[in-house]
Scaffold this active site. Structure first.
Site, PDB file in Angstrom:
ATOM      1  N   CYS A   1      -6.719  -0.215 -19.096  1.00  0.00           N
ATOM      2  CA  CYS A   1      -6.277   0.613 -17.966  1.00  0.00           C
ATOM      3  C   CYS A   1      -5.218  -0.035 -17.076  1.00  0.00           C
ATOM      4  CB  CYS A   1      -7.473   1.036 -17.115  1.00  0.00           C
ATOM      5  SG  CYS A   1      -8.277  -0.326 -16.286  1.00  0.00           S
TER       6      CYS A   1
ATOM      7  N   HIS B   1       0.825  -1.205   0.000  1.00  0.00           N
ATOM      8  CA  HIS B   1       0.000   0.000   0.000  1.00  0.00           C
ATOM      9  C   HIS B   1       0.855   1.248   0.000  1.00  0.00           C
ATOM     10  CE1 HIS B   1      -2.915  -2.935   1.945  1.00  0.00           C
ATOM     11  NE2 HIS B   1      -3.039  -2.933   0.650  1.00  0.00           N
TER      12      HIS B   1
HETATM   13  C1  PEP Z   1      -5.670  -4.243 -13.542  1.00  0.00           C
HETATM   14  O1  PEP Z   1      -5.813  -5.344 -13.019  1.00  0.00           O
HETATM   15  O2  PEP Z   1      -5.068  -4.061 -14.626  1.00  0.00           O
HETATM   16  C2  PEP Z   1      -6.208  -3.033 -12.898  1.00  0.00           C
HETATM   17  C3  PEP Z   1      -6.194  -1.879 -13.520  1.00  0.00           C
HETATM   18  O3  PEP Z   1      -6.638  -3.152 -11.638  1.00  0.00           O
HETATM   19  P1  PEP Z   1      -5.666  -3.274 -10.360  1.00  0.00           P
HETATM   20  O4  PEP Z   1      -4.250  -3.003 -10.834  1.00  0.00           O
HETATM   21  O5  PEP Z   1      -6.153  -2.284  -9.385  1.00  0.00           O
HETATM   22  O6  PEP Z   1      -5.865  -4.689  -9.959  1.00  0.00           O
END
Ligand code: PEP
Ligand code: MG
Length: 746
Positions: free
Chosen positions: A675, A362
């Protein structure tokens, strides 16, 4: 009534203290210590060997061996008995040294005359400085009291070395904490920074190590332990969750541990001050720590180490940063730090260096949100660095230069200047829409999760927030946030976005994101476990509360919500039903509804790419969470340093898979974005755009470099490079794309 050995060792300590108080040069002090130790212990020889460099020990002072060998005799780590002590950190006590395994005879020292050998490591808090040796002609094993006495001398030597007592004539020890030092760690947030050290927990230096009044020292120790115990009890009564309780219980156990107290009392009886006794115990715990493989035991030794630090602060009055002034350009150094503490420092920090930590921690998430370069696993840096030291952090390479010399400083500054130039270039295109050479419009948005991210929205050139990770707000708190708090926060996010689209992702907890105030789940494989939407659907209370907060925060403005980790159609439908139910309730209650509500899903498991056509028609938008998708596609844990870089994102299989998703979305007319972290890497972003992913969401700092490359590129050309490499049987299209980019005009 003190026994004879206690009186003896007190006498020895007293003599050492007097010696240290004398005004003498470093070498003279070392010579006197060898003389005094040999004299007190009744041995013919006492020698001090110190590290010249990481691998070489040098005879630096001796009583009894040939003086001409001083600063001449050297040995490698592990070589001879001295080298063995240095390497293992263990005592060697041999009645007949020449017949010992590994004995190496050094003719220039004249040591052939001596049979018995006792060597103890000189170390401070687990850091090895050298070896202290006594030898006698007579064949005899040293008693445990003699071993103890020599250990105490070694400890005092280490402590005095820390204070610079042996520096001055160049022949003895190098001054501590003055030399340049390079630390190789891991990169957890890119970027470079130059500044001055700010220790999260300043080191405690023991200046008063001996006592003539053991009763007084015992009293001081007991009072300090009592203060500590009361403090731990208070913390325990405020503890929020099981894990915190567990740690504090362990603290309490140590604070009341009879063995720990007894050993410290014995040290005091033998002439050590209360703080020296604590540090002696701490040193041996550190030494054990480096040898214990069992994670649980190591954690407990860590607890003991923390506790010793607290106790030392109480005893010496050297509290948290008393009197120290935080520099204007602070680089935070800590063993580890929690996200809350890091947020308190906030953007003041220029860089962060941790001894522990992990990419997915975190603290790393917060550092990323604040765009502060972060290096993790910089071993032993808390021992080396002093408040105010000049320091340069290279978050790209995971390197830290402490007290760098001139050549490093100028090379590093050149690198920073180059990066600043690039930033200027990016600033000049900040408000230009991203259109490629072939005329394709690409939407670039940013990922966010904290209010601290929002100032980057205008400065990065992002067109909106493509992913707002709502769980960060839950992770940095000690208790479940209330609906009104969340609504106020989401409202501030929408206000800051000033009409730009913000995609809120509902709570994605589980896997590595564990809420400190929720009952921990003991799952064999949390990444494949009860996480994200699975939790939201099984225990819908929090999901409903969050949806309600989002609807209220919108205050009539358009709202975009997406559900994480949807693995099959039903999960999306159920989550959307929750959304609609919440919406209906809000309407009944007379709250204003968003002008427009979009409900989307994240594609993070390969299964969703094969969902029925109906899903693609129903979902209002899809966002590929490449971080999770990639780990499941290649079955390679994203948090596991050993495997996480093993498979290239530009692997043909992965790109072909992504192309299929693009195609399905094209047919159903479903808006699609990407993303994951890879969207922020220019070459990856270029390839994604070339295969038809025209909306990318990334870290704010990546928008400039990605936009710069995209605007200079022809996607049709890149697409043919990809197709040709695939047809030619390439495993990854990266080499072909890199060659193409190199061949282009700058
Ligand atoms: C992902 O898994 O690519 C994502 C954007 O979510 P996180 O990194 O928060 O798991
Ligand atoms: Mg994910």
């Amino acid at each position: 009534m003190p026994d004879r050995t206690e009186t003896e060792s007190r006498k020895l300590l007293g003599r050492l203290r007097d010696l240290m108080a004398e005004d003498a040069a470093g070498q003279a002090r070392l010579d006197k210590i060898t003389h005094l130790t040999a004299d007190s212990m009744g041995t013919e020889v006492c020698s001090i060997y110190l590290f010249r460099d990481e691998n070489t020990l040098e005879l630096c002072a001796t009583e009894g061996l040939n003086k001409s060998a001083v600063h001449q005799t050297r040995m490698k780590l592990g070589e001879g008995l001295v080298g063995r002590v240095a390497r293992s950190g263990q005592i060697v006590n041999a009645a007949d040294a020449p017949s010992e395994r590994g004995f190496r005879y050094m003719p220039e020292t004249g040591e052939e005359l001596f049979s018995s050998f006792l060597g103890v490591p000189i170390q401070r808090l687990g850091e090895k400085l050298g070896v202290l040796v006594v030898q006698t002609k007579a064949k005899r094993e040293f008693t445990s009291d003699e071993v103890y006495a020599l250990e105490v001398v070694a400890m005092v030597l280490a402590e005095m070395a820390e204070l610079g007592a042996f520096v001055g004539d160049g022949a003895a020890l190098k001054a501590r904490h003055t030399q340049p030092a390079l630390f190789r760690g891991g990169s957890a947030q890119e970027g470079t920074a130059e500044g001055h050290v700010w220790l999260h927990e300043p080191r405690v230096v023991v200046t008063n190590f001996a006592t003539d009044d053991p009763a007084r020292e015992r009293g001081r120790l007991h009072a300090a332990v009592e203060t500590l115990r009361v403090g731990v009890d208070e913390l325990l009564s405020e503890a929020q969750d099981a894990e915190q309780m567990q740690v504090l219980e362990a603290y309490r156990m140590f604070a009341s541990s009879k063995g720990w107290m007894r050993r410290m009392e014995e040290d005091i009886a033998r002439g050590l001050s209360a703080e020296a006794a604590v540090e002696k115990e701490q040193s041996s715990a550190r030494a054990r720590m480096s040898q214990v493989a069992d994670a649980y035991l190591r954690d407990r030794l860590h607890d003991l180490d923390d506790l010793s630090n607290r106790l030392l602060r109480i005893l010496t009055g050297q509290g948290a940063q008393t009197g120290a002034q935080m520099p204007d350009d602070p680089i935070l150094i800590a063993r580890n730090i929690g996200p809350g503490e890091l947020l308190e420092y906030g953007r003041k920090l220029k860089g962060i260096v941790l001894e522990e930590g992990s990419v997915g921690s975190h603290a790393a998430i917060v550092a990323r949100a604040l765009a502060i370069p972060l290096v993790i696993h910089a071993e032993r840096i808390t021992n080396e660095a002093l408040n105010g030291d000049h320091i340069m952090v290279d978050g790209d390479q995971g390197l830290v230069h402490l007290r760098p010399d001139e050549s490093v400083v100028s090379a590093f500054r050149d690198k920073m200047a180059m990066m600043a130039n690039a930033q200027e270039r990016y600033a000049s295109i900040r408000n230009t829409p991203c259109v490629t050479q072939c005329g394709t419009r690409i939407t670039l948005t940013m990922n966010a999760g904290l209010m601290a991210d929002l100032p980057s929205l205008p400065s990065s050139g992002a067109e909106g927030v493509g992913l707002f990770r709502t769980e960060l707000q839950f992770l940095v708190r000690n208790q479940m946030p209330r609906r009104t708090e969340l609504a106020a926060l989401y409202k501030r996010v929408l206000d800051a976005a000033q009409g730009r689209r913000v995609v809120f992702r509902t709570l994605d907890i589980g896997s590595d994101k564990v809420l400190p105030y929720m009952k921990p789940n003991d799952e064999p494989n949390p990444a494949l476990g009860w996480r994200a939407i699975r939790v939201g659907l099984d225990k819908p209370g929090v999901l409903r509360m969050q949806l309600q907060a989002l609807l209220r925060a919108a205050e009539g403005r358009p709202l975009s919500i997406m559900f994480p980790f949807i693995a099959q159609f039903d999960e999306f439908r159920e989550a959307r039903d929750e959304m609609h139910k919440t919406l209906a309730r809000e309407e009944r209650l007379g709250h204003r509804l968003p002008a427009k509500l979009e409900v989307g899903a994240m594609l993070e498991t390969p299964s969703l790419a094969f969902a029925p056509d109906e899903f693609f028609r129903e979902v209002e938008f899809l966002s590929i969470g490449g971080n999770d998708l990639k780990q499941f596609f290649f079955a390679a844990d994203r948090e596991n340093e050993r495997v996480r870089r093993r498979y290239d994102t530009l692997n043909v299989s992965f790109l072909t898979f992504l192309e299929n998703v693009v195609e399905r979305c094209r047919v159903s007319n479903t808006p699609l974005s990407f993303c994951g972290e890879d969207a922020g890497r220019p070459v990856e972003a270029l390839c994604f755009a070339a295969i038809g992913l025209h909306a990318l969401s990334m870290r704010p700092a990546s928008i400039g470099p990605v936009k710069h490359l995209l605007m200079r590129s022809n996607l049709a050309e890149v697409k043919s490079v990809i197709d040709e490499a695939r047809a030619a049987g390439a495993q990854s299209i990266r080499p072909a794309v890199m060659e193409y980019l190199r061949g282009r005009a700058p």
